[in-house]
Write a protein that holds these residues in place. Structure first.
Motif, short mmCIF file in Angstrom:
data_model
loop_
_atom_site.label_atom_id
_atom_site.label_comp_id
_atom_site.label_asym_id
_atom_site.label_seq_id
_atom_site.Cartn_x
_atom_site.Cartn_y
_atom_site.Cartn_z
N ASP A 1 0.89 -1.26 0.09
CA ASP A 1 -0.22 0.18 0.00
C ASP A 1 0.91 1.26 -0.02
N ALA A 2 1.91 1.04 0.77
CA ALA A 2 2.91 2.34 0.68
C ALA A 2 3.37 2.29 -0.60
N MET A 3 3.81 1.51 -1.34
CA MET A 3 4.07 1.49 -2.58
C MET A 3 3.32 2.23 -3.76
N VAL A 4 1.95 1.88 -3.43
CA VAL A 4 1.02 2.44 -4.22
C VAL A 4 0.74 4.04 -3.98
N ARG A 5 1.09 4.45 -2.60
CA ARG A 5 0.87 5.87 -2.14
C ARG A 5 2.13 6.64 -2.97
N ALA A 6 3.34 6.00 -2.88
CA ALA A 6 4.45 6.59 -3.43
C ALA A 6 4.61 6.55 -4.99
N GLY A 7 3.61 5.81 -5.56
CA GLY A 7 3.61 6.08 -7.05
C GLY A 7 4.45 5.00 -7.82
#
Length: 265
Positions: A240-246
């Protein structure tokens, strides 16, 4: 020349951050300054399996600043050292996304993160958010004890600035990943990759990389050999953090979450 100016400007910024957050004149009170810094920077899980035996007197500290590369070489084993260029991009992206999203832009400590964490912690009256950068974590893991004092915090920031002055970002990231504890007795990304998945770091898939990236925060707690369900929950947080970071989209993250993982043991 720009790096030298950046280094000294960072020192000035550190002082004024402490002065402002500690409340003006009260910043000169060591206990007040210490409380603010401690609230902004989290205490990561201690690692009893590997204690810091390096001398911590004034001479030893001065030697670390003057001869930092030598001190680093003594602490980071050359055997199985993996440079960032030999790591899959998804691994480094996962680590940066969950540990330090501004890694490539901050000077070793994250001013925005310190302010954000201090305000959130003041709001809730307890430590709910931290601001340690990857560089600071590297410094603590290699050289510093777990004690929470103003002196140790200042030394941590100064050493982080020194690392940023002497090493490139990718070199710092490589040192971090090759020395950090991943739980179950595995130090460094090579041993963790082999120990958990039976393969070299370059062969890691996204789900595997995300799981490994989540371990250093609390390695004994999140080790899949200790609690696979908890390790999966942590993997979800990383994705999920990777998604938020793009770095990835939600579809890729959801696919990685349900992909089976096969541990080496």
């Amino acid at each position: 020349m720009k790096k030298i100016l950046r280094f000294f400007m960072s020192l000035v910024i550190v002082f004024f951050i402490g002065f402002f957050l500690a409340g003006g004149r009260d910043a000169m009170n060591p206990s007040a300054f210490s409380r603010v810094i401690e609230s902004a920077v989290p205490t990561r899980e201690s690692v009893p399996e590997k204690t810091n035996t390096q001398p911590n007197n004034f001479a030893a500290r001065l030697k670390r600043f003057v001869f930092l590369p030598d001190a680093v070489n003594e602490k980071v084993p050359a055997k199985n050292f993996i440079p960032v260029s030999d790591m899959p991009p998804r691994l480094t992206e996962a680590v940066i996304a969950v540990e330090d999203t501004r890694f490539y832009s901050h000077p070793g400590f994250d001013i925005n993160g310190i302010f954000r964490a201090a305000l959130v912690n003041l709001q809730y009256g307890e430590v709910t958010e931290g601001a340690s950068t990857i560089t600071q974590q590297l410094v603590k893991n290699l050289f510093l004890s777990q004690e929470q004092t103003m002196g140790r915090k200042i030394e941590e920031v100064l050493l982080a600035l020194d690392f940023e002055f002497r090493y490139s970002k990718n070199e710092i990231l490589a040192l971090y990943l090759n020395s950090i504890y991943f739980g179950s007795g595995y130090y460094g990304i090579y041993n963790a990759s082999k120990g958990y998945f039976g393969k070299a770091p370059s062969e890691l898939t996204l789900p595997e990389a995300a799981m490994l990236a989540g371990l250093p925060n609390a390695p004994s707690l999140y080790s899949p050999y200790e609690d696979f369900i908890l390790a999966k929950k942590r993997q979800f947080i990383v994705l999920d953090a990777m998604v938020r970071a793009g770095y990835i989209d939600e579809r890729t993250a959801n696919s990685a979450k349900i992909e089976p993982l096969y541990l080496a043991h």
